[in-house]
Design a protein around this motif. Structure first.
Motif, PDB file in Angstrom:
ATOM      1  N   ILE B 129      34.463  34.025  31.463  1.00 41.06           N
ATOM      2  CA  ILE B 129      33.883  34.557  32.705  1.00 41.06           C
ATOM      3  C   ILE B 129      32.383  34.757  32.522  1.00 41.06           C
ATOM      4  O   ILE B 129      31.584  34.441  33.391  1.00 41.06           O
ATOM      5  N   ARG B 146      26.744  42.809  36.776  1.00 40.74           N
ATOM      6  CA  ARG B 146      27.634  42.175  37.744  1.00 40.74           C
ATOM      7  C   ARG B 146      28.867  41.556  37.094  1.00 40.74           C
ATOM      8  O   ARG B 146      29.809  41.177  37.783  1.00 40.74           O
ATOM      9  N   VAL B 147      28.834  41.412  35.773  1.00 44.77           N
ATOM     10  CA  VAL B 147      30.015  40.854  35.110  1.00 44.77           C
ATOM     11  C   VAL B 147      30.605  41.865  34.123  1.00 44.77           C
ATOM     12  O   VAL B 147      31.708  42.367  34.329  1.00 44.77           O
ATOM     13  N   LYS B 150      31.348  45.322  35.672  1.00 50.02           N
ATOM     14  CA  LYS B 150      32.319  45.229  36.770  1.00 50.02           C
ATOM     15  C   LYS B 150      33.699  44.784  36.257  1.00 50.02           C
ATOM     16  O   LYS B 150      34.705  45.409  36.564  1.00 50.02           O
ATOM     17  N   GLU B 151      33.702  43.734  35.460  1.00 54.12           N
ATOM     18  CA  GLU B 151      34.978  43.245  34.925  1.00 54.12           C
ATOM     19  C   GLU B 151      35.570  44.237  33.923  1.00 54.12           C
ATOM     20  O   GLU B 151      36.778  44.366  33.793  1.00 54.12           O
ATOM     21  N   GLU B 227      43.198  42.889  37.675  1.00 51.93           N
ATOM     22  CA  GLU B 227      43.595  41.799  36.806  1.00 51.93           C
ATOM     23  C   GLU B 227      45.085  41.858  36.526  1.00 51.93           C
ATOM     24  O   GLU B 227      45.785  40.856  36.558  1.00 51.93           O
TER      25      GLU B 227
END
Lengths: 357, 230
Positions: B129, B146-147, B150-151, B227
């Motif tokens: 990702i 943003r990754v 956030k993830e 997820e």
């Protein structure tokens, strides 16, 4: 001038005690609108090579020229801009789990000048293009593999890129879904005019989508050209093997070598592989052989397929005739651009058992 | 009811204002430490991931130094850190005693602990990702916010819960040395004056705090996890 031109690319990884050359002196030219397949077994350096195009992987030597510009001279900001204009899809989709389908497609547009209305409009259009209407608010975990890859394709197209790189995009999918995704890629290539660079270990994928192909082995391109050139006249054994996986000739040979009658025929030099391209298919070869030479031939296996709309034939036939006649037949066929080669099943058997070891 | 409480909790009933005060002190120490330690720890955790092996801004010398510093501070037993750090605390806060003074050693103990937790949470973010975000032209800090954040949010929340609970236990210890909070009340009053009901009620209050954090954390983690939840 080619849209993407890779010139003498080397990529070398230095680990503690060893140096591995992932890519060695690769030069490839990709024209606008091409669907360029790069095929090879895993570890051949395909993934490393395509990552050089958008500078995810810095080449150790060589030049990457995109739209006549040497990207080695680009600043960080320019590289990021370049990446926004090259779509990339992956084997494992790599969608963001914490974002909805809509937000995943919006992601690459953040930080671009695209207006809010335009963004919404594009998301809607892309979701429709990939056939996922109604799934806007879903999360990736709620989708199947094929649907995830569709989202990934939509995301890759968000900034209207001119180039789309596909890294084994269909390798994690079942055959039916693979076909659907390939159809979608074909549509993107033909209708939107997006250049596609596709890497795969399946020659079938190349055959159904690409117009050009390069075959890679241990970091080097061993063969490249138009699909028709490569399929009709493969030069290396590796390419031949790859092609035989797509036309079932190898399977046919394997089946025949298990049958005593055919092994006997091959020992008497009466079993042949007949290979022809294009117009040759229009002359009735089998009839010719009988009328001209009185030779009775029998088709044991046959496969005719169309590569870039040109028919390509592979037949296995037995011909019952004297050796001298067969020599004449070979010459006659050669004059008509048809290759006739003896098949040696004993040798094929030996090669198989070697591979198994 | 009142008579019942006075019978079983004789000392507690005379000390209601002390309990209120101690609870506020514990909350104050926890909150301020969590805020400062949380921000700094998060930052260091992010730096460890970015500069570590295979990180998107790999810088092994920097990573090695930072990693060693984190390990060093993680290795110091808190009770000893309290004593060692006292002169430093005096320079910063002006005194080594009291709730505010407690915050200095607490922050120093929490930062490396939380940094490590954040690092582990972020390393769990699928590297594919991250690579896809790079391929889409995201900058390093774009990828962080943003990754990674956030993830990695559900795991960061779970790590924060673990950190907060261990922080509450540290506030209890700090309180007994520097004064203040429910820990101080339980040990200094309850234990040393043999007023067991004070110890008992202090414990109950701390447990309520811990369970509340656990429950809220679990809910938040579940709400942000897209997820695994269908």
């Amino acid at each position: 001038m080619a849209q993407i031109s890779l010139e003498h690319i080397d990529v070398t990884f230095k680990q503690k005690h060893q140096v591995s050359k992932a890519v060695q002196d690769v030069s490839i030219e990709i024209e606008k609108g091409d669907a360029y397949g790069i095929v090879g077994y895993s570890g051949a350096g395909k993934s490393t090579l395509v990552r050089v195009i958008n500078h995810l992987q810095k080449p150790s030597a060589g030049k990457v020229i995109i739209d006549n510009k040497d990207i080695e001279k680009y600043s960080h900001a320019q590289i990021r801009q370049l990446r926004k204009n090259i779509g990339f899809i992956f084997q494992h989709f790599n969608l963001m789990n914490a974002r909805t389908i809509e937000d995943n497609i919006l992601y690459p547009m953040v930080g671009t000048k695209t207006s809010n209305e335009e963004r919404k409009e594009r998301v809607k259009r892309l979701i429709h293009l990939v056939g996922l209407d109604g799934k806007e608010k879903f999360y990736p975990a709620q989708l199947s593999g094929g649907q995830k890859q569709r989202v990934a394709i939509a995301r890759a197209l968000a900034n209207n890129p001119q180039i789309l790189i596909s890294d084994e995009a269909t390798s994690a999918l079942d055959p039916k879904t693979t076909q659907a995704i390939l159809q979608l890629l074909k549509k993107i290539n033909k209708e939107l005019g997006v250049t596609i660079v596709l890497i795969t270990h399946e020659m079938d994928v190349v055959k159904s989508l690409c117009n050009k192909v390069a075959v890679m082995d241990t970091g080097k391109v061993v063969e490249k050209g138009s699909i028709l050139e490569v399929f009709s006249n493969p030069k290396t054994q590796l390419t031949k093997d790859f092609i035989d996986t797509t036309n079932n000739v190898k399977e046919a040979v394997d089946t025949l070598s298990a049958q005593e009658r055919f092994v006997e025929l091959s020992r008497n030099h009466q079993l042949f592989r007949l290979h022809y391209i294009g117009a040759s298919t229009e002359t009735p070869i089998i009839v010719d052989l009988y009328q001209k030479y009185g030779a009775v031939s029998n088709i044991v296996y046959g496969n005719i397929e169309f590569i870039s709309n040109v028919p390509l034939g592979n037949l296995i036939i037995e011909i019952d005739a004297e050796e001298s006649t067969i020599k004449e037949i070979k010459e006659y066929l050669a004059s008509k651009d048809v290759q006739l080669k003896n098949i040696d099943l004993d040798q094929a058997k030996a090669r198989n058992s070697e591979e198994e070891e | 009811m009142s008579a019942f409480l006075t019978h079983y909790l004789p000392n507690v009933m005379t000390m209601i204002p002390d309990f209120e005060q101690a609870t506020i002190e514990t909350l104050y120490m926890t909150f301020v430490t969590a805020l400062i330690g949380g921000i700094v720890g998060l930052f260091i955790g992010v730096l460890l991931v970015l500069t570590g092996p295979e990180g998107i801004s790999e810088n092994i010398p920097f990573y090695t130094v930072l990693d060693k510093i984190v390990n060093f501070f993680r290795a110091i037993p808190f009770i000893i850190l309290l004593a060692v750090i006292a002169p430093f605390t005096r320079i910063i806060v002006g005194t080594a005693i009291g709730t505010t003074a407690c915050i200095v050693p607490l922050v120093i103990a929490v930062i490396p602990f939380y940094a490590r937790q954040v690092q582990n949470a972020l390393l769990d973010v699928d590297s594919g990702i991250v690579e896809s975000a790079q391929a889409m032209g995201s900058s390093t800090w774009g990828i962080v916010f943003r990754v990674y954040l956030k993830e990695g949010l559900p795991k960061i929340i779970r790590s924060s819960v673990v950190t907060l609970i261990s922080l509450i236990s540290l506030t209890a210890m700090a309180g007994t040395v520097a004064g203040g909070g429910l820990g101080n009340l339980a040990v200094m009053v309850g234990y040393q004056r043999y007023q067991n009901d004070v110890t008992f009620v202090s414990l109950i209050l701390i447990l309520i705090l811990v369970f509340a954090i656990q429950i809220i954390g679990d809910i938040l983690a579940r709400l942000t996890d897209h997820e695994n939840a269908k």
